[in-house]
Scaffold this active site. Structure first.
Site, PDB file in Angstrom:
ATOM      1  N   SER A  64       0.783  -1.052   0.122  1.00 20.18           N
ATOM      2  CA  SER A  64       0.347  -0.272   0.298  1.00 20.18           C
ATOM      3  C   SER A  64       1.098   1.550  -0.433  1.00 20.18           C
ATOM      4  CB  SER A  64      -0.990  -0.279   1.044  1.00 20.18           C
ATOM      5  OG  SER A  64      -1.862   1.081   0.962  1.00 20.18           O
ATOM      6  N   ASP A 276      -3.803   6.053  -2.916  1.00 19.30           N
ATOM      7  CA  ASP A 276      -2.449   5.930  -2.191  1.00 19.30           C
ATOM      8  C   ASP A 276      -1.589   4.337  -3.273  1.00 19.30           C
ATOM      9  OD1 ASP A 276      -4.131   3.701  -1.767  1.00 19.30           O
ATOM     10  OD2 ASP A 276      -3.406   3.187  -0.086  1.00 19.30           O
ATOM     11  N   GLU A 370     -12.913   5.475   6.781  1.00 22.77           N
ATOM     12  CA  GLU A 370     -11.625   6.456   7.623  1.00 22.77           C
ATOM     13  C   GLU A 370     -10.687   7.565   7.281  1.00 22.77           C
ATOM     14  OE1 GLU A 370      -8.834   2.602   9.992  1.00 22.77           O
ATOM     15  OE2 GLU A 370      -8.275   3.028   7.912  1.00 22.77           O
ATOM     16  N   ARG A 496      -2.734   5.668  21.027  1.00 21.95           N
ATOM     17  CA  ARG A 496      -2.586   3.993  21.137  1.00 21.95           C
ATOM     18  C   ARG A 496      -1.808   3.464  19.535  1.00 21.95           C
ATOM     19  NH1 ARG A 496      -3.803   3.390  15.616  1.00 21.95           N
ATOM     20  NH2 ARG A 496      -4.020   1.564  15.034  1.00 21.95           N
ATOM     21  N   PRO A 497      -1.151   2.023  19.829  1.00 21.16           N
ATOM     22  CA  PRO A 497      -0.056   1.487  19.775  1.00 21.16           C
ATOM     23  C   PRO A 497      -0.393   1.376  18.222  1.00 21.16           C
ATOM     24  CG  PRO A 497      -1.562  -0.091  20.774  1.00 21.16           C
ATOM     25  CD  PRO A 497      -1.966   1.092  21.224  1.00 21.16           C
ATOM     26  N   SER A 498       0.310   1.668  16.933  1.00 20.37           N
ATOM     27  CA  SER A 498      -0.232   1.176  16.039  1.00 20.37           C
ATOM     28  C   SER A 498       0.103  -0.275  15.572  1.00 20.37           C
ATOM     29  CB  SER A 498       0.972   1.876  14.870  1.00 20.37           C
ATOM     30  OG  SER A 498       1.299   1.083  13.339  1.00 20.37           O
ATOM     31  N   GLY A 499      -0.584  -0.301  14.639  1.00 25.43           N
ATOM     32  CA  GLY A 499      -0.947  -2.163  13.842  1.00 25.43           C
ATOM     33  C   GLY A 499      -0.195  -2.382  13.017  1.00 25.43           C
ATOM     34  N   THR A 500       0.588  -1.268  12.395  1.00 23.12           N
ATOM     35  CA  THR A 500       1.270  -1.138  11.314  1.00 23.12           C
ATOM     36  C   THR A 500       2.502  -1.191  11.635  1.00 23.12           C
ATOM     37  OG1 THR A 500       0.931   0.560  10.677  1.00 23.12           O
ATOM     38  CG2 THR A 500      -0.950  -1.499   9.819  1.00 23.12           C
TER      39      THR A 500
HETATM   40  C1  LIG Z   1      -4.310   6.305  11.620  1.00 25.78           C
HETATM   41  C2  LIG Z   1      -4.277   5.851  10.048  1.00 25.78           C
HETATM   42  O1  LIG Z   1      -4.147   5.723   9.579  1.00 25.78           O
HETATM   43  N1  LIG Z   1      -4.264   4.680  10.732  1.00 25.78           N
HETATM   44  C3  LIG Z   1      -4.244   3.558   9.676  1.00 25.78           C
HETATM   45  C4  LIG Z   1      -3.307   2.782   9.797  1.00 25.78           C
HETATM   46  O2  LIG Z   1      -3.315   1.687  10.727  1.00 25.78           O
HETATM   47  P1  LIG Z   1      -2.095   2.045  12.545  1.00 25.78           P
HETATM   48  O3  LIG Z   1      -3.191   0.832  12.565  1.00 25.78           O
HETATM   49  O4  LIG Z   1      -2.131   3.263  12.634  1.00 25.78           O
HETATM   50  O5  LIG Z   1      -0.864   2.114  12.235  1.00 25.78           O
HETATM   51  O6  LIG Z   1      -2.837   1.524   8.977  1.00 25.78           O
HETATM   52  C5  LIG Z   1      -4.038   0.981   7.953  1.00 25.78           C
HETATM   53  C6  LIG Z   1      -4.117  -0.058   6.978  1.00 25.78           C
HETATM   54  O7  LIG Z   1      -3.510   0.266   6.468  1.00 25.78           O
HETATM   55  C7  LIG Z   1      -5.558   1.831   7.744  1.00 25.78           C
HETATM   56  O8  LIG Z   1      -6.556   1.369   7.775  1.00 25.78           O
HETATM   57  C8  LIG Z   1      -5.449   3.097   9.401  1.00 25.78           C
HETATM   58  O9  LIG Z   1      -6.341   3.162   8.783  1.00 25.78           O
HETATM   59 MG   LIG Z   2      -3.979   1.298   0.890  1.00 25.71          MG
END
Ligand SMILES: CC(=O)N[C@H]1[C@@H](OP(=O)(O)O)O[C@H](CO)[C@@H](O)[C@@H]1O
Ligand SMILES: [Mg+2]
EC number: 5.4.2.3
Length: 527
Positions: A64, A276, A370, A496-500
């Site tokens: 992505s 994106d 989102e 919050r902790p990021s998931g990515t």
């Molecule tokens: C604040 C933010 O933009 N977070 C993004 C990002 O997630 P995080 O868990 O915040 O890293 O990546 C995700 C996957 O692409 C998307 O769904 C989400 O909206």
């Molecule tokens: Mg994407």
């Protein structure tokens, strides 16, 4: 299961020692050079999932909006939706198994999920334009083949196009034809029908500048543009001919830096948008006469779409329940506008489209976005049937509105948020309502806001509740946030902790930029 063959081929896609990866919000993502074994194993897993669901499963190779050197993979479930949570765990186990444990893990998954190994399996594969994607998708194919699965490799596709293919294949063609041509035709037909009905079709509504993030969106939009050119002319920028993928451009860059992409010349009041890297997100923007940059993000897109759908329902005389689904990152002004002015119920879920998608399925019509521009609208089967009937039976004005809604339903990609589909929906609505980009932007004014990343030793010490809006641990953190927030008007903040990514995300908004900046200055640890 030919365990001998699996072991032999697995050795050709060996796992680097000690590497541990997690199937996160958007599948696996890391440096491309670490992903060969993951791809092979996701090919294996897709076959098991296909056998279990007796359906076609999708595998998309993309990272992505991440840098070009990264890559990633995610599985797409039968109705085009994200992989079920229990299978995400299987994916993590399989990706992290050492070579000698692979067979056992595969057998464990098959037993736990009662997979009938005699069942046929079919997997469809797509990939983005990253230099590493072709070879990695070949590793997926190796995994599929060694477990005896059949496959179709679509080659270069946007992520939402792959979701669309999976959905079409598992619904016997009712949703559309599972070919790239089928996708272009379904969307373009609906779009051209809609724009024909627009009374204001001056040049202003007919042209749009698109920043394609130097990614797959450019290729696909270029292939598609002649199908809908009657209703819209698009001018492509960052089309991959020279720049680097996602570098200083694309929806993620524009949203997080709140400035225009490089490589695009913008005249005042011109309507522009950015995709994106895998074309599943879109944001709009323009420069006003004074040269100020205005961002129109996912929240404003959701507002435009839900207000249009609501107006159509009123005209048709149907009272269906519409819900809008957001995350904690939605601007407070958007939530207030939706609830208080439009009188639409708004729900907040955890970050990650699978959570929003799931919630949106509860409504007759569920619109989810989102703030970063990933979203779509979902229509229940009953609603689709009702609208089809109304488009045939009702008289005059009502019938016209029903026909419009029927086309709008066809124009959305209901399998996943889709930059191309959303762009056409937005363009159709602006043309039908005769709205300029400034008028759309003026629906409400965003509260000034900022989002920052903070690197910490272990982001998992932070846990949250209430759709990630309140921190539960570490002790004292939420109280400290509360103390800061209460000093400013209309303010809201959360962490919050990021998931990515290996970071903690900090979000704050307040009534004025001055309030926001002064709150941050007093907190020198947050940058
Ligand atoms: C604040 C933010 O933009 N977070 C993004 C990002 O997630 P995080 O868990 O915040 O890293 O990546 C995700 C996957 O692409 C998307 O769904 C989400 O909206
Ligand atoms: Mg994407």
């Amino acid at each position: 299961m030919d365990l001998g063959a699996i072991t032999k081929y697995s050795a050709l896609h060996a796992k680097p020692n000690g590497l541990i990866l997690q199937y996160g919000t958007a599948g696996f993502r890391t440096k491309a050079e670490h992903l060969d074994h993951v791809m092979f194993r996701m090919g294996l897993l897709a076959v098991l999932r296909s056998k279990q669901t007796k359906s076609t499963i999708g595998v998309m190779v993309t990272a992505s909006h991440n840098p070009e050197e990264d890559n990633g993979v995610k599985l797409v479930d039968p109705l085009g939706e994200m992989l079920a949570p229990s299978w995400e765990e299987h994916a993590t186990c399989l990706a992290n198994a050492e070579e000698q444990d692979m067979q056992r893990v595969l057998i464990d998954i098959s037993e736990k999920e009662a997979v009938n190994l005699q069942q046929d399996a079919f997997v469809v594969i797509g990939r983005d334009t990253r230099p590493s994607s072709e070879k990695l998708s070949q590793s997926v194919i190796d995994g599929v083949t060694v477990l005896g699965g059949q496959f179709h490799d679509y080659g270069l596709l946007t992520t939402p196009q792959l979701h669309y293919m999976v959905y079409c294949r598992n619904t016997g063609g009712r949703y559309g034809k599972a070919t790239i041509e089928g996708y272009y035709q379904k969307l373009s037909k609906a779009f051209v029908e809609l724009t024909k009905q627009a009374s204001c079709s001056g040049d202003e509504y007919r042209s749009l500048k698109v920043d394609c993030a130097n990614g797959i969106g450019a290729l696909k939009l270029r292939e598609m543009e002649h199908y809908f050119s009657q209703g819209l002319s698009v001018q492509l920028f960052n089309d991959g001919s020279k720049g680097k993928l996602n570098h200083l451009c694309g929806a993620d860059f524009v949203k997080s830096h709140q400035k225009p992409p490089q490589g695009m010349e913008i005249k005042s009041n011109e309507r522009c948008c950015s995709f994106d890297g895998d074309a599943d997100r879109i944001v709009y923007y323009y420069h006003d006469a004074d040269g100020h940059f205005h961002l129109i993000d996912g929240d404003k897109i959701a507002t435009l779409i839900s207000s249009f759908l609501k107006e159509l329902l009123v005209e048709i005389g149907e009272s269906l329940n519409i819900g809008v689904v957001q995350t904690a990152y939605a601007n407070g002004s958007s939530t207030r506008y939706l609830e208080e002015v439009m009188k639409v119920p708004v729900y907040c879920t955890k970050t990650g489209v699978k959570h929003l998608h799931h919630k949106a399925q509860e409504f007759d019509i569920g619109v989810y976005f989102e703030a970063n521009g990933h979203g779509t609208a979902l229509f229940s089967t009953a609603v689709e049937m009702k609208i089809k009937q109304s488009a045939e039976q009702l008289e005059d004005k009502k019938r016209k509105a029903a026909k419009m809604l029927e086309n709008i339903i066809d124009l959305f990609n209901q399998a996943a948020g889709d930059a191309i589909s959303d762009m056409l929906v937005i363009e159709a609505i602006l043309a039908l309502k005769g709205l300029t980009v400034q008028q759309w932007d003026a629906l409400y004014t965003d509260l000034p806001n900022r989002q920052l990343k903070v690197q910490v030793a272990d982001r998992r010490v932070i846990s949250t509740t209430d759709a990630e809006r309140q921190a539960v641990t570490p002790p004292g953190l939420q109280e400290a946030i509360n103390d800061l927030v209460k000093k400013y008007k209309l303010s809201r903040a959360f962490v919050r902790p990021s998931g990515t990514e290996d970071v903690v995300r900090v979000y704050a908004e307040a009534d004025s930029q001055v309030s926001w900046d002064s709150s941050i200055e007093k907190e020198p640890n947050i940058r």
